[in-house]
Design a protein around this motif. Structure first.
Motif, short mmCIF file in Angstrom:
data_model
loop_
_atom_site.label_atom_id
_atom_site.label_comp_id
_atom_site.label_asym_id
_atom_site.label_seq_id
_atom_site.Cartn_x
_atom_site.Cartn_y
_atom_site.Cartn_z
N SER A 67 0.74 -1.18 -0.11
CA SER A 67 -0.05 0.18 0.04
C SER A 67 0.79 1.33 -0.01
O SER A 67 1.97 1.35 0.76
CB SER A 67 -0.74 0.18 1.16
N ASN A 96 0.12 5.60 -0.67
CA ASN A 96 -0.49 6.67 -0.80
C ASN A 96 0.09 7.56 -2.07
O ASN A 96 -0.71 8.44 -2.68
CB ASN A 96 -0.77 7.59 0.33
N LYS A 147 -2.57 9.63 -4.45
CA LYS A 147 -3.45 8.88 -5.38
C LYS A 147 -4.88 9.37 -4.87
O LYS A 147 -5.58 9.43 -5.76
CB LYS A 147 -3.45 7.31 -4.92
N ASP A 165 1.83 1.21 -10.07
CA ASP A 165 0.74 1.46 -9.31
C ASP A 165 -0.54 0.76 -9.90
O ASP A 165 -0.58 0.66 -10.94
CB ASP A 165 0.43 2.75 -9.38
N ASN A 206 -4.93 1.70 -2.05
CA ASN A 206 -3.85 2.35 -2.66
C ASN A 206 -2.87 1.68 -3.11
O ASN A 206 -1.70 1.75 -2.76
CB ASN A 206 -3.27 3.58 -1.90
#
Length: 408
Positions: free
Chosen positions: A214, A216, A235, A285, A319
């Protein structure tokens, strides 16, 4: 001396003539190969063109693609033709001058796989091996510049976690083992009942491994308009720090009985190894979409971004940042890779037992986080530990309190 000059002139003339023949061959047969002209396409391909690889690798490669289509289109296909094609592709693949012609190699190996497939199931190993090389170069085409991301991983406390901390390693799994059946479109694509898809599925399951984190912050990317590199782009605007994500604690850390580990990966962690090892490892991502992922079960192809990095919108809170690892020599199941000196901090859940906390802190007490800056200056830092607590000032939220140890 005059004779040497003459030989050089002759060699250049031959190269130029061969190059012109290759260009003519491509122009004549590109998108124009069928069963009716397959023999002519094969017969028109000259063995001496191989000498032009260093002079015109990409064009030779494109001609070789056409040749491979000609082999596939033969009305009657024998092992001899496919073995000869395999030899030509192998020679091209191993030539240093075309090392990074990944798009061409992608096309060559999927064509070779299709040719072996035409010969029947007794060539199953050849089919799967060709599919593995196809996927390897397909992934290589999507390989990103090495990044140094910080990322968080929520874990349950068990022997596998403790062993990974002792060995400073990260476990990865095949897409077929994902918990969520709609986690990635690649699963839907590989559920295709068409027989050839089963060989591709086996190649993926053997060689591809994924680990999920994870983060952000998006990985650095180039702005499409300005072409400037964008750094530290959020994000989800206003998202809480990763270690405060209550849904992640609930879903992946045994409802706060587990831990959240913060990693900081060096640039050297990701790589594309173009040699006999056939390994690629990189971050990307996840992109969240409202699209119906099941649509891919009716398709016979998919791009890399959609295959592994597209996920349903309902998962956006994660995320997610994915680490993809592909090993041409891999086997189905789990894979463990080293991640030494990459742990920056450990957050203990609200219900993490004292026994598990003590075990983890003892394992990590002598380990360090090592970072290297742009000037190659190396810095060592002790791993930090935090205890999650109920945030009495913000209803329904938690906070992290640093644990001060004797080592600090």
């Amino acid at each position: 001396m005059q004779k040497i000059k003459y030989l050089i002139i002759m060699e250049n003339t031959v190269l130029e003539r061969n190059y012109n023949e290759i260009i003519s061959y491509i122009g004549k047969y590109k998108n124009n190969v069928s069963q009716t002209n397959a023999k002519k396409v094969i017969g028109s391909f000259k063995e001496e063109w191989v000498n032009t690889i260093e002079y015109s690798g990409e064009d030779y490669g494109n001609a070789l693609i056409i040749y491979s289509v000609g082999v596939f289109e033969l009305e009657t296909l024998s092992t001899v033709e496919v073995e000869l094609l395999s030899e030509k592709i192998k020679f091209f693949d191993e030539n240093e001058s075309v090392k990074y012609k990944l798009g061409i190699k992608t096309a060559l190996f999927i064509n070779l796989a299709q040719c072996w497939y035409r010969l029947g199931d007794k060539y199953k190993k050849n089919i799967i091996d060709s599919c593995k090389k196809y996927i390897y170069y397909l992934i290589g085409c999507s390989y990103n510049t090495s990044y140094s991301p910080s990322a968080y991983k929520f874990r349950t406390c068990n022997k596998y976690l403790f062993q990974s901390l002792i060995n400073e390693s990260i476990g990865l799994t095949s897409p077929g083992y994902f918990n969520d059946p709609f986690d990635s479109p690649i699963r839907e694509l590989l559920n295709n009942d068409e027989e050839f898809s089963q060989y591709i599925r086996q190649a993926y399951n053997d060689c591809l491994k994924v680990s999920c984190f994870s983060s952000n912050i998006k990985l650095p990317r180039e702005d499409e308009k300005t072409h400037q590199i964008i750094h530290k782009e959020e994000k989800l605007k206003g998202a809480l720090p990763e270690y405060l994500n209550e849904l992640m604690w609930a879903h992946y850390a045994d409802s706060h009985k587990g831990v959240c580990i913060k990693y900081h990966f060096p640039n050297s962690f990701t790589k594309f190894v173009h040699n006999s090892d056939g390994i690629t490892c990189f971050f990307y991502d996840v992109i969240y979409s409202d699209s119906d992922i099941s649509q891919y079960s009716n398709k016979d192809s998919i791009n890399m971004k959609d295959a592994f990095f597209l996920k349903g919108k309902q998962w956006e809170y994660e995320n997610e940042l994915r680490l993809l690892y592909f090993d041409v020599k891999g086997r189905e199941g789990y894979k463990v890779i080293k991640a030494e000196n990459c742990i920056e901090a450990v957050y203990f859940g609200l219900r993490c037992s004292e026994e598990d906390k003590t075990t983890i802190m003892n394992i990590l007490k002598d380990k360090k986080l090592i970072t290297i800056d742009l000037r190659d200056k190396q810095t060592e830092s002790p791993i930090k530990f935090y205890q999650m607590e109920v945030d009495k000032e913000h209803f329904g939220q938690v906070k992290a309190k640093e644990i001060i140890t004797d080592a600090m």
